[in-house]
Design a protein around this motif. Structure first.
Motif, PDB file in Angstrom:
ATOM      1  N   VAL A  20      26.243  33.621  30.418  1.00 58.89           N
ATOM      2  CA  VAL A  20      26.703  33.472  31.800  1.00 58.89           C
ATOM      3  C   VAL A  20      28.217  33.261  31.830  1.00 58.89           C
ATOM      4  N   GLN A  23      29.848  36.623  31.408  1.00 54.73           N
ATOM      5  CA  GLN A  23      29.700  37.435  32.617  1.00 54.73           C
ATOM      6  C   GLN A  23      30.659  36.989  33.715  1.00 54.73           C
ATOM      7  N   GLU A  24      30.809  35.688  33.877  1.00 56.77           N
ATOM      8  CA  GLU A  24      31.589  35.147  34.992  1.00 56.77           C
ATOM      9  C   GLU A  24      33.060  34.929  34.634  1.00 56.77           C
ATOM     10  N   ASN A  25      33.394  35.191  33.362  1.00 57.03           N
ATOM     11  CA  ASN A  25      34.770  34.980  32.891  1.00 57.03           C
ATOM     12  C   ASN A  25      35.223  33.535  33.137  1.00 57.03           C
ATOM     13  N   ARG A  54      21.396  35.746  34.002  1.00 58.46           N
ATOM     14  CA  ARG A  54      22.473  35.579  34.957  1.00 58.46           C
ATOM     15  C   ARG A  54      22.401  34.168  35.512  1.00 58.46           C
ATOM     16  N   LEU A  60      30.150  30.790  40.946  1.00 55.32           N
ATOM     17  CA  LEU A  60      29.778  32.050  40.314  1.00 55.32           C
ATOM     18  C   LEU A  60      29.739  33.160  41.355  1.00 55.32           C
ATOM     19  N   THR A  61      29.709  34.401  40.881  1.00 56.38           N
ATOM     20  CA  THR A  61      29.584  35.516  41.812  1.00 56.38           C
ATOM     21  C   THR A  61      28.264  35.398  42.577  1.00 56.38           C
ATOM     22  N   LYS A  63      24.878  36.358  43.929  1.00 50.95           N
ATOM     23  CA  LYS A  63      23.856  37.238  43.372  1.00 50.95           C
ATOM     24  C   LYS A  63      22.970  37.816  44.476  1.00 50.95           C
ATOM     25  N   ASP A 324      24.644  30.997  47.641  1.00 51.40           N
ATOM     26  CA  ASP A 324      24.854  31.486  46.285  1.00 51.40           C
ATOM     27  C   ASP A 324      24.036  32.725  45.927  1.00 51.40           C
ATOM     28  N   ASP A 358      32.328  36.901  48.009  1.00 54.01           N
ATOM     29  CA  ASP A 358      33.113  36.535  46.824  1.00 54.01           C
ATOM     30  C   ASP A 358      34.611  36.632  47.092  1.00 54.01           C
ATOM     31  N   LEU A 363      37.181  34.512  44.451  1.00 54.37           N
ATOM     32  CA  LEU A 363      36.876  34.847  43.063  1.00 54.37           C
ATOM     33  C   LEU A 363      37.819  35.955  42.580  1.00 54.37           C
ATOM     34  N   SER A 365      37.697  38.145  40.208  1.00 51.65           N
ATOM     35  CA  SER A 365      37.104  39.435  39.870  1.00 51.65           C
ATOM     36  C   SER A 365      36.880  40.281  41.115  1.00 51.65           C
TER      37      SER A 365
END
Length: 430
Positions: A20, A23-25, A54, A60-61, A63, A324, A358, A363, A365
């Motif tokens: 995770v 994935q989320e950097n 995930r 976090l991004t 979902k 989220d 996001d 975020l 990304s």
């Protein structure tokens, strides 16, 4: 076996947390801390062998989940596997099996075996269908029946489960006193309410919550606390029955965490725009910042055939306010079982909402992807624009069908492309 929550609380970093974090950097220690405090969950049943995990939760991004599953009208599991692949191709982060058709266990097992993303289930569906077959009605369901279903679904590899634990007689009293137009629109919620009213006993999922927690702990299943009294129309939004259930869910969040069980909370439903942020704030406050999983919310009742759009509007706003996890809604919502194209359209709409959220959450990304698109558009770099699109296939098809093959600009502006006009003048000044 330690659950992800218990490992995190003991300072241990699991391989799932490392995945995770990549994935989320984000630093893996940040992920561990968030899992330890319960603001992030990792849905990863060890029996789901091909799972690419995930994380879901704060920071976090956002979902996206896609619902699939058989019905009594369409009991064949084969089309549902095709829908699974369509959802994955469109970018779904999770799949929920809502099957109520014949041979529910086989459908679930096939979906889990074919899915590299987390899979959720709703045990009361299978328990209710079994009770109707065995006893003639869901109201005759026994404690042993639903606990056996929960255990079997966990054994099969379900990563998270929606269980309608928050309905009790306080909630039903609030429902009776309310002016609701659509009393109970949750299928699972209706089963629970019908059982309670017939038997004049407490909700078995509420009464035997500790037994459910023991099963979830054994398989590290994330408990998704279902909103059985979610509003089914704008007029019913944010009423006393919905809020009373939410208060109960907040208490259950703490009980689950105390037993080492990861937990998220499900939310509405049909909610007008001006109430969405308040609903998210209420959930985060009453449910101790547990990850929030919303169906939509749908912001109007009058768009059958376009409810993927009404839900994307609400999902973007809910996500920007702190939700989220978005459950998609397809164009077939309120009308019938979705087909392959409905699944794709639903996922894409929810992905757009999630990305918009996001961006609002700040975020990096998300911002980087939009910046790359802006730069590609400025250069009239069509292949790059298409590759960055949420739905590259549709973008490419539009580009091809509406423009000449060698046309640099698009057919909307043609020779009068704003970007080309200004760029030519800048170039002449050099």
């Amino acid at each position: 076996m330690l659950t992800q929550l218990q490992a995190a609380q003991q300072g241990q970093i699991t391989k799932e947390m490392l995945t995770v974090a990549t994935q989320e950097n984000l630093p893996v220690e940040i992920i561990r801390q968030k899992v330890a405090e319960g603001t992030v969950v990792i849905c990863a049943n060890p029996n789901h062998k091909n799972l690419i995990v995930r994380g879901v939760g704060k920071g976090l991004t956002t979902k996206v989940n896609a619902n699939i599953g058989t019905s009594s009208c369409y009991p064949d599991p084969t089309p549902e596997i095709a829908k699974l692949h369509a959802a994955l191709a469109a970018g779904a982060d999770a799949i929920m099996d809502l099957s109520t058709g014949h041979n529910i266990p086989l459908t679930r097992q096939k979906i889990i075996a074919a899915s590299p993303v987390m899979v959720g289930t709703v045990p009361i569906y299978e328990a209710a269908v079994a009770a109707i077959t065995k006893y003639g009605s869901v109201v005759h369901m026994q404690k042993e029946d639903f606990l056996a279903v929960i255990e079997q679904q966990a054994l099969d590899g379900a990563d998270f489960m929606t269980i309608h634990c928050g309905i009790n007689f306080k909630v039903i009293d609030a429902l009776k006193k309310s002016q609701r137009i659509m009393k109970v629109v949750s299928r699972g919620g209706s089963f629970v309410v019908a059982w309670m009213l017939y038997n004049q006993q407490e909700n078995p999922f509420y009464q035997y919550f500790d037994d459910i927690l023991a099963i979830c702990h054994k398989y590290d299943v994330v408990l998704s606390l279902g909103d059985g009294l979610r509003p089914g129309c704008i007029a019913d939004a944010t009423d006393s029955a919905q809020i009373q259930e939410l208060i109960n869910l907040g208490e259950l969040v703490l009980r689950a965490r105390a037993k080492g069980v990861q937990v998220l909370v499900e939310g509405p439903g049909h909610v007008p725009l001006h109430q969405i942020a308040a609903n998210v704030t209420l959930q985060k406050t009453l449910c101790h910042n547990a990850p929030f999983y919303v169906l939509g919310p749908l912001v109007t009742d009058i768009a059958p055939g376009y409810d993927h759009i009404t839900s994307a509007i609400g999902g973007a706003l809910a996500g920007s306010a702190g939700a989220d996890f978005l459950c998609y809604v397809t164009p077939a919502e309120h009308l019938g079982l979705p087909d392959l194209n409905d699944v794709k359209e639903g996922v894409i709409a929810a992905k757009i909402a999630a990305h918009a959220a996001d961006l609002a959450k700040g975020l990096p990304s998300a911002y980087a992807r939009d910046l790359a698109m802006a730069e590609a558009r400025n250069k009239l770099d069509w292949p790059k624009q298409i590759s960055l699109a949420i739905d590259p296939e549709k973008a490419a098809a539009y580009r091809k069908s509406k423009n000449k093959e060698d046309e640099e600009a698009c057919s909307m502006c043609g020779d009068y492309c704003a970007l080309k006009i200004v760029e030519e003048q800048i170039h002449n000044l050099k």
